[in-house]
Design an enzyme around this catalytic site. Sequence first.
Site, short mmCIF file in Angstrom:
data_model
loop_
_atom_site.label_atom_id
_atom_site.label_comp_id
_atom_site.label_asym_id
_atom_site.label_seq_id
_atom_site.Cartn_x
_atom_site.Cartn_y
_atom_site.Cartn_z
CB CYS A 137 -0.92 -0.06 1.27
SG CYS A 137 -0.09 0.13 2.76
CG HIS A 176 -4.57 -0.27 4.08
ND1 HIS A 176 -3.81 -0.56 2.94
CD2 HIS A 176 -5.77 0.14 3.48
CE1 HIS A 176 -4.67 -0.48 1.80
NE2 HIS A 176 -5.83 -0.14 2.05
CG ASP A 225 -7.87 0.18 -0.86
OD1 ASP A 225 -6.92 0.42 -0.44
OD2 ASP A 225 -8.56 -0.79 -0.21
#
Length: 299
Positions: free
Chosen positions: A79, A113, A128
């Site tokens: 991420c 995250h 995302d």
Amino acid sequence: MTHATAQEWQIDAVDVPAYLAALGVEPASPSLDLLEHLHRAHVSTFPFSNVEVLLGEHPGVEPATVFDQVVVRRRGGYCFEHSQLFSAALQTLGFTVRRALGRVRSLQSARTHMTVLVDLDGARYLCDPGFGFSITGPIALDDGARRVEGDRTFSVGRVPDEGWPLFSLNRDGEMEHVLDESTVHPADVRMGHLMTSTGEDSVFRQHLMVMRHTPQGHVTVTEGGVTVRWPGERRSHEELGVDRVVGLVRELDVRVSDAETEELARIVAGLRSRPGAVTLHRRHPGPRRRAHSAAHSEE
């Protein structure tokens, strides 16, 4: 509240024309259609991968380093790499962007995250690009908002004093992650990366995780084998030998040298032989075998 600036995020260190060329996307004025196109192209082009962590060579998450790792050397990332690269490109194209941190699958987990929030036409969207098997395009950051992707449905909720959970309704309403809108600075990203890449209990140190959205479906490779999820909720999992596992890592376009391939094979063999080692996939009775996505499961 003071937001981190584009200069602080060093977006000029990202060669956006080269990034767009890698995606096959032409630059255009900010729009929801362009955001959708960029998001899907990103997750279909650049794999989610912890290979750099396993090889013990992770160069860090400075923007110039991220661009070199993901776009130039094609090593994939997780991420912190994907979201920084994606947000830098969006800002360069004229989108209004904020970085956000969140907790994965538990309100008690650390904020490790990273996602991207985009303000567009009076609405805020969650992007995302670095969650492995998550949404392939933006979803409105609005209580009750839904995004349908073929047979998969995602929903955004609101938890008072906690933030915005993203739920996968296809997995019994399982929470993927919960993000908040607190200001994020590059130092927060470096700290999160330090935890996930060097922490003894980090799943990225304990398992191989390489994933990618492909034209045929979503593919997940771990040290134990491969799981393929086709449209229509059809899934298969196959246990594989070490050499085939490493071969699939390369087929998903994580580019490693011959010497690194040998080292990765040695590491994968070690992960498989650890006392008490368990697969990241669990099988369920019946014709439909459900494989639990490992993306960021430690965060």
